[in-house]
Write an enzyme that holds these catalytic residues in place. Structure first.
Site, PDB file in Angstrom:
ATOM      1  N   CYS A 263     -27.780 -17.178  19.735  1.00 45.92           N
ATOM      2  CA  CYS A 263     -26.434 -16.767  20.148  1.00 45.92           C
ATOM      3  C   CYS A 263     -26.292 -17.001  21.647  1.00 45.92           C
ATOM      4  CB  CYS A 263     -26.221 -15.290  19.815  1.00 45.92           C
ATOM      5  SG  CYS A 263     -24.576 -14.685  20.263  1.00 45.92           S
ATOM      6  N   LEU A 264     -25.183 -17.622  22.047  1.00 47.70           N
ATOM      7  CA  LEU A 264     -24.943 -17.890  23.471  1.00 47.70           C
ATOM      8  C   LEU A 264     -24.876 -16.591  24.277  1.00 47.70           C
ATOM      9  CD1 LEU A 264     -22.163 -20.628  23.140  1.00 47.70           C
ATOM     10  CD2 LEU A 264     -24.585 -20.996  23.656  1.00 47.70           C
TER      11      LEU A 264
ATOM     12  N   GLY B 120     -20.311 -23.028  18.427  1.00 44.31           N
ATOM     13  CA  GLY B 120     -19.208 -22.120  18.136  1.00 44.31           C
ATOM     14  C   GLY B 120     -19.114 -21.075  19.238  1.00 44.31           C
TER      15      GLY B 120
ATOM     16  N   HIS C 149     -21.419 -16.642  11.511  1.00 41.90           N
ATOM     17  CA  HIS C 149     -21.838 -16.058  12.794  1.00 41.90           C
ATOM     18  C   HIS C 149     -20.614 -15.707  13.658  1.00 41.90           C
ATOM     19  CE1 HIS C 149     -24.803 -16.086  16.333  1.00 41.90           C
ATOM     20  NE2 HIS C 149     -23.629 -16.088  16.935  1.00 41.90           N
ATOM     21  N   GLU C 150     -19.663 -16.647  13.745  1.00 37.24           N
ATOM     22  CA  GLU C 150     -18.492 -16.422  14.611  1.00 37.24           C
ATOM     23  C   GLU C 150     -17.570 -15.353  14.026  1.00 37.24           C
ATOM     24  OE1 GLU C 150     -18.886 -17.540  17.434  1.00 37.24           O
ATOM     25  OE2 GLU C 150     -20.385 -19.052  16.928  1.00 37.24           O
TER      26      GLU C 150
ATOM     27  N   HIS D  56     -18.908 -12.022  14.834  1.00 36.72           N
ATOM     28  CA  HIS D  56     -18.612 -11.616  16.215  1.00 36.72           C
ATOM     29  C   HIS D  56     -17.281 -10.881  16.291  1.00 36.72           C
ATOM     30  CE1 HIS D  56     -21.678 -12.999  18.961  1.00 36.72           C
ATOM     31  NE2 HIS D  56     -21.625 -14.262  18.568  1.00 36.72           N
TER      32      HIS D  56
ATOM     33  N   GLN E 188     -16.922 -13.444  23.284  1.00 33.26           N
ATOM     34  CA  GLN E 188     -17.953 -14.020  24.155  1.00 33.26           C
ATOM     35  C   GLN E 188     -17.397 -14.480  25.506  1.00 33.26           C
ATOM     36  OE1 GLN E 188     -19.559 -16.566  20.717  1.00 33.26           O
ATOM     37  NE2 GLN E 188     -21.414 -16.008  21.839  1.00 33.26           N
TER      38      GLN E 188
END
Ligand code: ZN
Length: 205
Positions: free
Chosen positions: A106-107, A55, A148-149, A152, A60
């Site tokens: 997390c990226l 995701g 999670h997304e 963000h 991001q």
């Protein structure tokens, strides 16, 4: 516009890291569903795939708009993919609410994982890239991804949901892996694991 179409023609962008202000502030709702928005979604898909994520939120890639993309397996290992604008997540309550603890990463804080308990089901409502209403029902990793997304896009990173001890552990792991992630990753590839880099920190004091 189908999702497969949005998975082509994108440009890989550098991933914004925790600490940049855009990661820690609420985003603006998407109100214009035009070609420019579709191109941002394409770039986000390209960036998510290049970084092997499940995701990716607009923050991001440095954009303060309420949109994320996903390509993620559910509890039955079935892959779901799409774009969600203006997501709202509904979690089960009462006896339908089951917390599942699993490693989360997390990226935007790459290379580090910590266990985090979250509800094992999530329903995410929003709009697709053309403004049509959509609903995604998530189980397993997909339930975690949707939460999670959406976090963000409210300026919340998963480290904010950890206790102090877990957060310190996460920061330590990320610092140990930082050499693998160039500043413009995933434009520049992740570097291989290097045991030399870990010798110092793993030796007894
Ligand atoms: Zn993340």
């Amino acid at each position: 516009m189908n999702v497969e179409e949005l998975m082509t023609g994108g440009t890989v962008l550098p991933i914004t890291r925790w600490g940049e202000p855009v990661m820690h502030a609420p985003t603006k709702p998407v109100t214009v569903f035009d070609d420019e928005l579709a191109q941002i979604a394409r770039d986000m898909f390209a960036t998510m795939h290049a970084s092997q994520g499940v995701g990716l939120a607009a923050t991001q890639v440095g954009r303060d708009i309420s949109m994320f993309v996903f390509y993620c397996p559910d509890d039955d290992d079935e892959i779901h993919s799409g774009v969600v604008c203006n997501p709202v997540v509904t979690l089960p309550d009462g006896k339908d609410r089951n917390l599942e603890e699993a490693e989360e990463g997390c990226l935007s804080f790459p290379g580090a994982y910590e266990p985090l308990a979250r509800p094992d089901k999530a329903v995410c409502q929003g709009q697709d890239v053309e403004g049509n209403p959509i609903e995604i029902v998530g189980t397993g990793l997909l339930a975690r991804c949707l939460q999670h997304e959406t976090d963000h896009l409210s300026g919340v990173v998963f480290g904010d949901r950890l206790n102090g001890k877990a957060r310190r552990s996460l920061r330590k792991k990320a610092a140990e892996m930082a050499y693998r992630y160039p500043d413009d990753w995933p434009i520049s590839e992740k570097l291989p694991f290097d045991p030399e880099q870990h010798r110092e920190s793993s030796s007894p004091a």
